[in-house]
Enzyme design. Structure first.
Site, PDB file in Angstrom:
ATOM      1  N   CYS A   2       8.774   1.584  -4.427  1.00 15.47           N
ATOM      2  CA  CYS A   2      10.231   1.642  -4.514  1.00 15.47           C
ATOM      3  C   CYS A   2      10.811   0.586  -3.582  1.00 15.47           C
ATOM      4  O   CYS A   2      10.299   0.321  -2.521  1.00 15.47           O
ATOM      5  CB  CYS A   2      10.815   2.988  -4.144  1.00 15.47           C
ATOM      6  SG  CYS A   2      10.231   4.360  -5.105  1.00 15.47           S
ATOM      7  N   GLY A 102      10.210   7.218  -0.462  1.00 15.20           N
ATOM      8  CA  GLY A 102       9.489   8.233   0.298  1.00 15.20           C
ATOM      9  C   GLY A 102       9.484   9.560  -0.439  1.00 15.20           C
ATOM     10  O   GLY A 102       9.835   9.638  -1.618  1.00 15.20           O
ATOM     11  N   GLU A 490     -14.522  -5.172  -6.143  1.00 14.36           N
ATOM     12  CA  GLU A 490     -13.187  -5.795  -6.243  1.00 14.36           C
ATOM     13  C   GLU A 490     -12.969  -6.400  -7.640  1.00 14.36           C
ATOM     14  O   GLU A 490     -11.881  -6.297  -8.209  1.00 14.36           O
ATOM     15  CB  GLU A 490     -13.036  -6.854  -5.144  1.00 14.36           C
ATOM     16  CG  GLU A 490     -11.776  -7.699  -5.197  1.00 14.36           C
ATOM     17  CD  GLU A 490     -10.469  -6.919  -5.076  1.00 14.36           C
ATOM     18  OE1 GLU A 490     -10.501  -5.718  -4.793  1.00 14.36           O
ATOM     19  OE2 GLU A 490      -9.410  -7.528  -5.306  1.00 14.36           O
TER      20      GLU A 490
END
Ligand code: G6P
Length: 617
Positions: A2, A102, A490
């Site tokens: 966000c 959050g 990876e």
């Protein structure tokens, strides 16, 4: 995860907010919205979907204008992506708007209490609960003057909240005020002339100002067009320091590249040079660092290192384990940051925690850092984002100087981490048993890396051809041993992140203990088989895959005359020192994943369900 932007000034806020959101999109992109104080009324525009198709199209049909506003780009936590769940959210009165990063953990309890008092909610988000809570306290403070009233309402609301937040709040009664607060989610004040900003990420404001205050946890900032005041919910005074943002706005722009990811892959020669700059001490045959804040004696006394990280940074940590254990003979343990701090792992005396994070904001990594500090251990960090929370809270650290990384799939930050870990291993090694000769071999090898990466980038067209050949596979294996084993992990992660092909990274040796059952002619394997000390053993593992008719793409060393006949396709790496093969081997795997994703029509820079910086646990 966000993104937040807020503006107060004399200009029209809307284009500034939208441009800021564009630069924040990599933090979340399932919906976006703004609230602007337009003629004394709060106007909210918000829309599910990516910025251009959603919010920007809506603003074209329903424009807003005014010099105060907040904006948000979302990565859903509470409630699925939808117009209603998008931010900003309003309080019960409709006078207060809030954007939030959050998670409010006690939101169900707060929501029940507010509902019992008559509050009606229109979304499934925790943020709307916080908006209503602020609104409730604002109503209760009718006697307080202007900005003070909003700030105090925010403080009172946050005292009731359990969880994490970075917020920006505006109110239609106050045409010149934004209130911001943070706990666990980054928030920055951008200081302009006759205008000020709030943002979760300096990228969003660097085109407007270079002066910034990185807020600390529990800080609450009242920002007007001419000034800002910061107080702290947990202390008598807030620590406020004005920092200079060092990067250029165009560093965070795509330029002529079709995707940020490709741009960042091609920036790696420069990123490696930046990671090395000023850090090689040829005379002492060692590396030097300015910010470790530990004396040679203290570093010499370290008995064990625990490295905590997540995602791609965790793969870098695995390479770090190989490097530091071999070159410095120091025991290293690599932990997923979340596992480390949630299970109360024992830490012996003289253990240092090293955290690795591109963003410096990953909640899990911060959790590990804080847990180790709480227990009295020294924490060092390797971070890219200057001034990030991890960088500020660690006792000492090393910056990567890779420049802004916008593509969600990490590329240049990863190779920069590997370079820094190589330097750190030499530094720690030279305090212990590493010979001048061996240290110089590694350091010279590192200096050659930028040119070698360039030669690998020159193979892009050939790698693209290969990618097209295998783009329709449903499953992939990535296998290796030794130093390049973490690069197999990876390579698999890169492919699954951006192309949504199922890919497993595995130890080539471990394969025979189970996963080999999955090998068939439709399941290609990318085999990392550089000319290192594991070469013969890895080749034997490769033969096992070949015997089961699994197609093989080998990543081998130039001059290896045996490899071509043992596999279907080969990508050649320039020769380097064994501990540095991870850096070189990464490049073709990044390009391979990128080209496959493009061929499959995937949105490379904004892969589904992902966010660049995950600031929730
Ligand atoms: C997220 C990203 C990954 C990244 C990881 C760690 O999961 O999607 O690409 O590797 O976070 O991020 P950090 O900023 O701590 O290196």
């Amino acid at each position: 995860m966000c993104g937040i932007i807020g503006y107060v000034g004399r200009k029209d806020a809307c284009p500034i907010l939208v441009e800021g959101l564009r630069r924040l999109q990599y933090r979340g992109y399932d919906s976006a919205g703004i609230a602007v104080l337009d003629g004394g009324k709060l106007e909210v525009r918000k829309k599910k979907g990516k910025l251009d198709e959603g919010l920007v199209a809506l603003l074209r049909a329903q424009p807003v204008a005014g010099p105060l506003g907040i904006g948000h780009t979302r990565w859903a936590t509470h409630g699925p992506p939808s117009d209603e769940n998008s931010h900003p959210h309003l309080d019960q009165s409709g006078k207060i708007a809030i954007v939030h990063n959050g998670v409010i953990e006690n939101c169900d309890r707060l929501k029940r209490a507010l509902a019992a008092e008559g509050h009606v909610f229109v979304s499934a988000t925790d943020t709307e609960v916080l908006a209503h809570l602020i609104g409730k306290h604002y109503e209760a403070k009718a006697a307080s003057p202007g900005a003070e009233r909003l700030t105090q309402a925010v403080c009172d609301a946050l005292r009731e909240v359990i969880g994490t937040y970075g917020i920006a709040v505006i109110c239609s009664d106050l045409p010149d005020v934004m209130v911001g607060a943070r706990r666990g989610s980054p928030l920055i004040i951008g200081i302009g002339e006759g205008e000020n900003f709030l943002t979760s990420d300096a990228n969003a404001i660097v085109a407007h100002t270079r002066q910034a205050v990185f807020l600390n946890d529990y800080d609450v900032a009242t920002v007007t067009r001419e000034r800002f005041d910061v107080q702290n919910l947990g202390a008598d005074t807030a620590q406020v320091q004005i920092s200079r943002l060092e990067f250029e706005a165009q560093d965070a722009e795509r330029g002529a590249y079709p995707h940020f990811m490709l741009k960042e892959i091609f920036e790696q020669p420069r990123a490696v040079e930046n990671a090395l700059r000023g850090r090689i001490d040829a005379e002492g045959a060692t590396a030097r660092f300015g910010g470790l804040n530990m004396s040679a004696g203290e570093l010499r006394d370290v008995e064990r290192i625990v490295i905590a990280a997540t995602g791609t940074s965790w793969h870098a940590a695995l390479v770090g384990e190989y490097l530091i254990e071999e070159l410095a003979h120091l025991p290293v343990e690599v932990e997923f940051a979340h596992e480390f701090y949630n299970r109360n792992a024992p830490l012996q005396r003289d253990t240092v925690l090293l955290v690795i994070s591109q963003s410096g904001e990953t909640a899990d990594t911060l959790g590990a850092l804080r847990e180790a500090k709480r227990r009295g251990h020294r924490v060092l960090s390797i971070c890219n984002v200057v001034g990030s929370t991890v960088a500020r809270e660690a006792d000492g650290g090393i910056y990567m100087h890779a420049g802004p990384e916008i593509g969600v799939a990490s590329t240049k930050a990863f190779t920069s981490m590997l370079v820094i870990l190589s330097l750190l291993a030499v530094h720690l090694g030279r305090m212990r048993m590493l010979s001048v000769h061996r240290a110089l071999e590694i350091l010279r090898g590192l200096e050659a890396i930028p040119k070698q990466i360039e030669s690998l980038l020159a193979q892009t067209a050939a790698i693209k051809k290969l990618a097209l050949k295998y783009a329709q596979a449903r499953d992939f294996f990535f296998l290796s041993r030794g130093y390049t084993y973490p690069i197999a992990l990876e390579g698999a992660l890169k492919l699954k992140e951006i192309s949504y092909i199922h890919a497993e990274g595995y130890s080539a040796a471990e394969m025979k203990h189970g996963p080999i059952a999955l090998i068939d002619p439709a399941t290609p394997t990318v085999f990392l088989v550089p000319k290192d000390s594991m070469y013969e053993k890895t080749m034997a593992n490769l033969a096992m895959i070949r015997a089961r008719k699994g197609p093989i793409i080998a990543v081998a060393t130039e001059g290896d005359t045996d490899i071509a006949s043992a596999c279907d396709d080969v990508i050649y790496l320039p020769a380097t020192q064994e501990p540095l093969y991870p850096i070189l081997a990464t490049i073709p795997l990044q390009l391979f994943a990128y080209e496959i994703a493009v061929a499959r029509g995937c949105d490379v820079d904004k892969p589904r369900n992902l966010a660049k910086s995950v600031t929730v646990e």
